[in-house]
Design a protein around this motif. Structure first.
Motif, PDB file in Angstrom:
ATOM      1  N   ALA A  92       3.110   2.615   5.926  1.00 46.73           N
ATOM      2  CA  ALA A  92       2.537   3.054   7.326  1.00 46.73           C
ATOM      3  C   ALA A  92       1.184   3.938   7.179  1.00 46.73           C
ATOM      4  O   ALA A  92       0.221   3.570   7.634  1.00 46.73           O
ATOM      5  CB  ALA A  92       3.394   3.848   7.974  1.00 46.73           C
ATOM      6  N   TRP A  93       1.154   4.573   5.940  1.00 44.05           N
ATOM      7  CA  TRP A  93      -0.248   5.350   5.706  1.00 44.05           C
ATOM      8  C   TRP A  93      -1.134   4.261   5.423  1.00 44.05           C
ATOM      9  O   TRP A  93      -2.375   4.314   5.740  1.00 44.05           O
ATOM     10  CB  TRP A  93       0.027   6.291   4.577  1.00 44.05           C
ATOM     11  N   TRP A  94      -1.022   3.296   4.473  1.00 45.46           N
ATOM     12  CA  TRP A  94      -1.909   2.123   4.277  1.00 45.46           C
ATOM     13  C   TRP A  94      -2.471   1.642   5.686  1.00 45.46           C
ATOM     14  O   TRP A  94      -3.425   1.334   5.832  1.00 45.46           O
ATOM     15  CB  TRP A  94      -1.262   1.254   3.286  1.00 45.46           C
ATOM     16  N   GLU A  95      -1.168   1.063   6.362  1.00 46.05           N
ATOM     17  CA  GLU A  95      -1.646   0.489   7.671  1.00 46.05           C
ATOM     18  C   GLU A  95      -2.543   1.321   8.554  1.00 46.05           C
ATOM     19  O   GLU A  95      -3.690   0.713   9.281  1.00 46.05           O
ATOM     20  CB  GLU A  95      -0.361   0.095   8.357  1.00 46.05           C
ATOM     21  N   GLU A  96      -2.289   2.479   8.691  1.00 48.06           N
ATOM     22  CA  GLU A  96      -2.909   3.393   9.551  1.00 48.06           C
ATOM     23  C   GLU A  96      -4.539   3.658   9.037  1.00 48.06           C
ATOM     24  O   GLU A  96      -5.502   3.646   9.806  1.00 48.06           O
ATOM     25  CB  GLU A  96      -2.327   4.585   9.759  1.00 48.06           C
ATOM     26  N   THR A  97      -4.649   3.763   7.472  1.00 45.95           N
ATOM     27  CA  THR A  97      -5.727   3.924   6.985  1.00 45.95           C
ATOM     28  C   THR A  97      -6.860   2.597   6.979  1.00 45.95           C
ATOM     29  O   THR A  97      -8.129   2.824   7.179  1.00 45.95           O
ATOM     30  CB  THR A  97      -5.805   4.131   5.445  1.00 45.95           C
ATOM     31  N   THR A  98      -6.125   1.389   6.806  1.00 48.74           N
ATOM     32  CA  THR A  98      -7.004   0.217   6.700  1.00 48.74           C
ATOM     33  C   THR A  98      -6.836  -0.621   7.793  1.00 48.74           C
ATOM     34  O   THR A  98      -7.735  -1.621   8.023  1.00 48.74           O
ATOM     35  CB  THR A  98      -6.622  -0.631   5.393  1.00 48.74           C
ATOM     36  N   GLY A  99      -5.933  -0.537   8.515  1.00 49.03           N
ATOM     37  CA  GLY A  99      -5.375  -1.811   9.713  1.00 49.03           C
ATOM     38  C   GLY A  99      -5.256  -2.872   9.200  1.00 49.03           C
ATOM     39  O   GLY A  99      -5.189  -3.968   9.782  1.00 49.03           O
ATOM     40  N   PHE A 158       3.441  -5.848   7.524  1.00 49.08           N
ATOM     41  CA  PHE A 158       3.423  -4.604   8.208  1.00 49.08           C
ATOM     42  C   PHE A 158       5.000  -3.787   8.201  1.00 49.08           C
ATOM     43  O   PHE A 158       5.854  -4.802   8.113  1.00 49.08           O
ATOM     44  CB  PHE A 158       2.885  -4.607   9.560  1.00 49.08           C
ATOM     45  N   TRP A 214      -2.751   8.183  -1.949  1.00 54.43           N
ATOM     46  CA  TRP A 214      -2.339   9.097  -1.077  1.00 54.43           C
ATOM     47  C   TRP A 214      -2.131  10.581  -1.606  1.00 54.43           C
ATOM     48  O   TRP A 214      -2.567  11.433  -0.837  1.00 54.43           O
ATOM     49  CB  TRP A 214      -0.917   8.527  -0.506  1.00 54.43           C
ATOM     50  N   ASP A 270       6.169   7.429   4.601  1.00 55.88           N
ATOM     51  CA  ASP A 270       6.177   5.938   4.790  1.00 55.88           C
ATOM     52  C   ASP A 270       4.729   5.649   4.067  1.00 55.88           C
ATOM     53  O   ASP A 270       3.687   5.533   4.660  1.00 55.88           O
ATOM     54  CB  ASP A 270       6.491   5.304   5.779  1.00 55.88           C
TER      55      ASP A 270
END
Length: 268
Positions: free
Chosen positions: A169-176, A81, A119, A166
């Motif tokens: 960060a986009w990936w983390e927000e999208t997938t958790g 992360f 993205w 970032d």
């Protein structure tokens, strides 16, 4: 006489930190002489497409294309992360403007490229170079924005660039899920028994680095683009973590999600 086992990885601090013990013979594989082969990640990705190395670091985007020839090791993964690629520019840009921009990327088969495609699928003016030439390409006006990886994440603002997105960060927000950047893989033709030995050696090398980080500094400094020890240590803290020792179920879900999204987007 020991057989040779070629092991490709990048000169970036997280790799030279993790594999310092292997590079200097403190950790090995019984019956084999491990030969380090250092290249930028996109060169390694290309070599993996042709299965030129016995063991190699490669981007997960590249592994999705080469996994019929390479088996992913449990150890050595670059995942986590707050460590994803970043889209930067010389001036602020909106998401809508990106589709009209020339975007420079650190290689066609890098996970950074795949994340940009996910993205901003309409950003099709893509230019490829090595990761260490992104700043130069932007500063010269050859590109309007670019995706950075490795040490550049810690130095882009002092180099005069501004963040646009970032992508991690986009990936983390999208997938958790943690962002899967790259991993270590061994040619399937080596056989399961030898691959298990290689995996154990990689794990031992990483644990040795974690136990004595100072031992790794000379090797890291020799190959790093950025020689400031604070940057080197920040790089290691960002990219070397528990996922580097074992993927875990969460890590495997992240890889599966990346593959699913890539297929849906037509990227593989």
């Amino acid at each position: 006489m020991a057989k040779e086992l070629t092991f490709g990885y990048s000169p970036c601090p997280n790799d030279t930190y993790m594999f310092n013990a292997i590079a200097h013979g403190a950790v090995g594989v019984d019956g084999y002489r491990v030969k380090p082969v250092l290249h930028d990640i996109e060169t390694l990705n290309g070599m993996a497409m042709d299965a030129l190395l016995d063991v190699t670091k490669l981007s997960f985007y590249a592994w999705l294309k080469a996994k019929d020839r390479y088996r992913l090791l449990d150890s050595g993964t670059a995942m986590g992360f707050g460590c994803g690629p970043m889209l930067i520019a010389r001036k602020p840009l909106s998401r809508a403007e990106i589709q009209r921009c020339r975007v420079v990327l650190p290689g066609r088969w890098t996970t950074a490229h795949l994340l940009l495609r996910l993205w901003a699928p309409d950003a099709d003016q893509r230019i490829f170079t090595t990761y260490d030439r992104i700043f130069e390409t932007l500063a010269s006006g050859q590109a309007d924005c670019g995706v950075i990886i490795h040490e550049s994440r810690f130095t882009f603002e002092s180099a005069g660039f501004t963040p646009v997105m970032d992508l991690g960060a986009w990936w983390e927000e999208t997938t958790g899920l943690p962002i899967p950047l790259g991993g270590i893989a061994a040619r399937r033709s080596l056989g399961q028994a030898l691959i298990r030995q290689i995996d154990a050696a990689v794990n031992t090398s990483i644990r040795r680095a974690m136990a004595d980080p100072d031992e790794t500094l000379p090797y890291m400094r020799r190959h790093a683009q950025e020689l400031d020890d604070t940057v080197l240590q920040a790089h290691v803290r960002t990219f070397v973590n528990d996922f580097s020792l074992a993927q875990t179920d969460r890590g495997r879900r992240a890889i599966e999600m990346l593959e699913s999204m890539a297929r849906e987007a037509g990227a593989i």
